[in-house]
Write a protein that holds these residues in place. Structure first.
Motif, short mmCIF file in Angstrom:
data_model
loop_
_atom_site.label_atom_id
_atom_site.label_comp_id
_atom_site.label_asym_id
_atom_site.label_seq_id
_atom_site.Cartn_x
_atom_site.Cartn_y
_atom_site.Cartn_z
N LYS A 155 -1.47 -13.77 -10.80
CA LYS A 155 -1.30 -14.77 -11.85
C LYS A 155 -1.12 -16.17 -11.27
N GLY A 156 -1.83 -17.12 -11.86
CA GLY A 156 -1.77 -18.49 -11.39
C GLY A 156 -2.90 -18.83 -10.43
N THR A 157 -3.83 -17.91 -10.23
CA THR A 157 -4.96 -18.16 -9.34
C THR A 157 -6.27 -18.00 -10.12
N CYS A 158 -7.35 -18.45 -9.51
CA CYS A 158 -8.67 -18.25 -10.13
C CYS A 158 -9.01 -16.77 -10.20
N GLY A 159 -8.53 -16.01 -9.22
CA GLY A 159 -8.77 -14.56 -9.22
C GLY A 159 -8.17 -13.89 -10.43
N ALA A 160 -7.00 -14.35 -10.87
CA ALA A 160 -6.38 -13.78 -12.06
C ALA A 160 -7.20 -14.08 -13.31
N VAL A 161 -7.73 -15.29 -13.39
CA VAL A 161 -8.57 -15.67 -14.53
C VAL A 161 -9.84 -14.82 -14.54
N GLU A 162 -10.46 -14.66 -13.38
CA GLU A 162 -11.68 -13.87 -13.29
C GLU A 162 -11.42 -12.41 -13.62
N GLU A 163 -10.28 -11.88 -13.16
CA GLU A 163 -9.98 -10.47 -13.43
C GLU A 163 -9.61 -10.25 -14.90
N ALA A 164 -8.88 -11.17 -15.49
CA ALA A 164 -8.49 -11.02 -16.90
C ALA A 164 -9.73 -11.04 -17.80
N LEU A 165 -10.66 -11.95 -17.53
CA LEU A 165 -11.89 -11.98 -18.32
C LEU A 165 -12.82 -10.84 -17.94
N GLY A 166 -12.79 -10.43 -16.68
CA GLY A 166 -13.60 -9.31 -16.22
C GLY A 166 -13.25 -8.01 -16.91
N ALA A 167 -11.98 -7.85 -17.28
CA ALA A 167 -11.56 -6.65 -17.99
C ALA A 167 -12.23 -6.56 -19.37
N LEU A 168 -12.61 -7.70 -19.91
CA LEU A 168 -13.32 -7.72 -21.20
C LEU A 168 -14.83 -7.63 -21.01
N GLY A 169 -15.27 -7.56 -19.76
CA GLY A 169 -16.70 -7.50 -19.49
C GLY A 169 -17.34 -8.88 -19.41
N ILE A 170 -16.53 -9.91 -19.31
CA ILE A 170 -17.01 -11.28 -19.26
C ILE A 170 -17.01 -11.76 -17.82
N ALA A 171 -18.16 -12.16 -17.32
CA ALA A 171 -18.25 -12.72 -15.97
C ALA A 171 -17.95 -14.21 -16.04
N VAL A 172 -17.18 -14.70 -15.07
CA VAL A 172 -16.79 -16.11 -15.09
C VAL A 172 -16.84 -16.68 -13.68
N ARG A 173 -17.15 -17.97 -13.60
CA ARG A 173 -17.10 -18.68 -12.32
C ARG A 173 -16.32 -19.95 -12.56
N ALA A 174 -15.24 -20.10 -11.79
CA ALA A 174 -14.40 -21.29 -11.90
C ALA A 174 -14.91 -22.34 -10.93
N ILE A 175 -15.08 -23.56 -11.41
CA ILE A 175 -15.53 -24.68 -10.59
C ILE A 175 -14.36 -25.65 -10.50
N GLN A 176 -13.74 -25.72 -9.33
CA GLN A 176 -12.57 -26.57 -9.12
C GLN A 176 -12.98 -28.03 -9.06
N TRP A 177 -12.03 -28.91 -9.25
CA TRP A 177 -12.31 -30.34 -9.31
C TRP A 177 -12.91 -30.88 -8.02
N TRP A 178 -12.57 -30.31 -6.87
CA TRP A 178 -13.10 -30.82 -5.60
C TRP A 178 -14.51 -30.30 -5.32
N GLU A 179 -14.99 -29.33 -6.11
CA GLU A 179 -16.31 -28.76 -5.90
C GLU A 179 -17.40 -29.48 -6.70
N THR A 180 -17.04 -30.39 -7.56
CA THR A 180 -18.02 -31.09 -8.40
C THR A 180 -18.46 -32.38 -7.73
N GLU A 181 -19.62 -32.86 -8.10
CA GLU A 181 -20.13 -34.14 -7.63
C GLU A 181 -20.31 -35.04 -8.82
N PRO A 182 -19.73 -36.13 -8.98
CA PRO A 182 -18.63 -36.65 -8.17
C PRO A 182 -17.37 -35.84 -8.43
N LYS A 183 -16.41 -35.97 -7.55
CA LYS A 183 -15.17 -35.20 -7.69
C LYS A 183 -14.48 -35.54 -9.00
N GLY A 184 -13.97 -34.50 -9.65
CA GLY A 184 -13.30 -34.69 -10.92
C GLY A 184 -11.85 -35.10 -10.74
#
Length: 183
Positions: A78-107
């Protein structure tokens, strides 16, 4: 045979008779505590015991079982991107989190966006968006702020089929209606 003394009251004898029937019921603790084998009537209680954060009666039986089974794993992360992905994955929903430092320009710091791939049973509508947002808010850390959620329905994930046809070497004559001559 009774274990009550001879001076037992009528109420005590009736209580003994009632309780004797309950001891003949099968107690399947190993099935009740297992999310994949638990009867659907007891699954919400098992989910409560495992501290499932989000529960929806409209989910399929399999989704309810998966949410309950993955709850402990989600709480460990809990509190990580892995928890978000696993919680939605239990519903069969695939998710990809894009952190602020991974965007161009940085968010903006401590923000992230989600690219959500919906399974076949879901539609990209407001209710689905709100459900995803509730599950994410229950699993994410408090300091990070959700930017946008991009929902992609399952039907749009197929590669597009492109075809073309070329017809060359023919002359086409277009006549006015009524002036067609029969050969």
């Amino acid at each position: 045979m009774s274990l009550l003394p001879s001076n037992a009251t009528k109420y005590e004898r009736a209580l003994e008779k009632t309780c004797a029937r309950s001891f003949s019921l099968p107690v399947l603790i190993d099935r009740i505590r297992n999310p994949s084998q638990s009867p659907m009537a007891t699954l919400p209680w098992l989910a409560y015991e495992r501290s499932v954060d989000e529960w929806n009666e409209e989910w399929s039986d399999e989704q309810k079982r998966q949410i309950t089974a993955r709850s402990i794993s989600v709480h460990k992360k809990k509190g990580t991107c892995g928890a978000v992905e696993e919680a939605l994955g239990a519903l069969g929903i695939a998710v990809r989190a894009i952190q602020w430092w991974e965007t161009e320009p940085k968010g903006a710091p401590a923000t992230y966006d989600l690219e959500v791939q919906l399974p076949a049973g879901y539609k990209a509508e407001e209710a689905t968006y709100q459900e995803v947002e509730r599950v994410v808010n229950a699993a994410k850390n408090c300091r990070s702020h959700l930017g946008k959620i991009a929902l992609t329905p399952a039907a749009l994930t197929q590669k597009p089929l492109v075809s073309s046809a070329v017809f060359c070497g023919e002359f086409v004559t277009i006549y006015e209606l009524g002036r067609i001559k029969a050969d």
